[in-house]
Design an enzyme around this catalytic site. Structure first.
Site, PDB file in Angstrom:
ATOM      1  N   CYS A  97      30.356  44.250  35.394  1.00 38.18           N
ATOM      2  CA  CYS A  97      29.770  44.361  36.725  1.00 38.18           C
ATOM      3  C   CYS A  97      28.295  43.934  36.764  1.00 38.18           C
ATOM      4  O   CYS A  97      28.012  42.744  36.687  1.00 38.18           O
ATOM      5  CB  CYS A  97      29.986  45.778  37.255  1.00 38.18           C
ATOM      6  SG  CYS A  97      29.802  45.892  39.045  1.00 38.18           S
ATOM      7  N   HIS A 199      35.551  48.255  35.727  1.00 36.71           N
ATOM      8  CA  HIS A 199      35.143  49.495  35.050  1.00 36.71           C
ATOM      9  C   HIS A 199      36.432  50.270  34.810  1.00 36.71           C
ATOM     10  O   HIS A 199      37.526  49.737  34.900  1.00 36.71           O
ATOM     11  CB  HIS A 199      34.261  50.364  35.966  1.00 36.71           C
ATOM     12  CG  HIS A 199      33.047  49.726  36.513  1.00 36.71           C
ATOM     13  ND1 HIS A 199      31.840  49.749  35.864  1.00 36.71           N
ATOM     14  CD2 HIS A 199      32.813  49.094  37.681  1.00 36.71           C
ATOM     15  CE1 HIS A 199      30.918  49.158  36.613  1.00 36.71           C
ATOM     16  NE2 HIS A 199      31.477  48.746  37.719  1.00 36.71           N
TER      17      HIS A 199
HETATM   18  N1  GLN Z   1      24.536  46.380  41.768  1.00 39.69           N
HETATM   19  C1  GLN Z   1      25.660  45.558  41.600  1.00 39.69           C
HETATM   20  C2  GLN Z   1      26.559  45.448  42.816  1.00 39.69           C
HETATM   21  O1  GLN Z   1      26.617  46.361  43.622  1.00 39.69           O
HETATM   22  C3  GLN Z   1      26.446  46.056  40.391  1.00 39.69           C
HETATM   23  C4  GLN Z   1      27.179  47.339  40.614  1.00 39.69           C
HETATM   24  C5  GLN Z   1      27.894  47.805  39.394  1.00 39.69           C
HETATM   25  O2  GLN Z   1      27.514  47.480  38.280  1.00 39.69           O
HETATM   26  N2  GLN Z   1      28.921  48.608  39.599  1.00 39.69           N
HETATM   27  O3  GLN Z   1      27.213  44.453  42.935  1.00 39.69           O
END
Ligand code: GLN
Length: 253
Positions: A97, A199
């Site tokens: 992510c 995740h």
């Molecule tokens: N900040 C990033 C987004 O919202 C990554 C979020 C995350 O790592 N879950 O796309």
């Protein structure tokens, strides 16, 4: 029975970049090595810490909210000078992510800040003002030969990632949004580096992918060690449970 090898896992920014069970990926790698009698050492890498990059056999970096990404972005860009040449030579890395976004060309945050990425993956991400993409994901891997080919996970991101001409998608999405919710791609892969929005945690629920990372790692170390299969009864129960719940929704968003 012990095997005379110790694997060193570099864990980038565990304090800032560790959302939605991402640490479980590191735990899965540790356990799967230990169950096979191998040694494992986790090297936490925080902003400014000194690292012997030649001693690192595998890199992991988890997700983080925009504000967390902002805090580590400069340090990561600086470290890219050491990391990218090693990724070119086959060092395996899993980037989830927010980490995936920073391994690409750039990430434009929800409030319009442009964070330059390491540029190893030819992807670009923009948060814009879209609805966040949240929920379980079932995807099918295209380019790596693993069985089963399905990956299950959980996504929660505002960023939408688009692949450039030099990028190869990791998987195609059956359930969920993946990279951008429009082209059915999920993640990107280059050499032994995977960037993904999954995740959940990814590796505990997809042990076939965890072992592929470990095979790449043992090859990068030129250890000559082959992985013995593990039973993985519980891991595949978790895997198939997600598919049973959501797999039938293939094609739906
Ligand atoms: N900040 C990033 C987004 O919202 C990554 C979020 C995350 O790592 N879950 O796309």
């Amino acid at each position: 029975m012990g095997v005379d090898v110790t694997v060193r896992v570099g864990h980038l920014y565990p304090a800032e970049m560790s959302l939605y069970g991402d640490r479980g990926n590191v735990l899965a790698l540790i356990r799967r090595l230990q169950w096979r009698g191998m040694g494992v050492e986790v090297v936490p890498i925080e902003p400014g810490s000194l690292v012997d990059w030649d001693a690192i056999d595998l890199l992991f970096m988890g997700g983080g909210e925009d504000s967390h990404q902002v805090r580590i972005a400069d340090d990561f860009l600086h470290r890219a000078e050491a990391i990218v040449p090693r990724l070119e030579r086959g060092l395996p890395m899993l980037a989830i992510c927010g980490a995936y976004q920073l391994l690409g060309q750039e990430y434009v945050t929800a409030d319009g800040r442009t964070l330059s990425g390491a540029g190893f993956l030819d992807v670009r991400t923009e948060a814009g003002s879209h609805r966040r993409q949240i929920g379980n994901v079932v995807a099918e891997v295209g380019v790596i030969d693993i069985t089963p080919k399905t990956l299950v996970g959980f996504e929660n991101h505002g960023g939408r990632t688009f692949l450039g001409p030099r990028a190869t998608p990791l998987a195609s999405v059956g359930k969920g949004s993946g990279n951008n919710g429009t082209d059915c791609t999920e993640g990107a892969i280059r050499n032994h580096v995977i960037g993904t929005y999954l995740h959940g945690s990814l590796l505990p629920k997809n042990p076939q992918l965890a072992d592929r990372f470990l095979e790449w790692t043992l090859a990068y170390k030129a250890s000559g060690i082959r992985l013995e299969p593990l039973g993985d009864h519980w891991e595949y129960l978790a895997h198939t449970d997600v598919i049973a719940r959501y797999g039938r929704l293939r094609g739906n968003r």
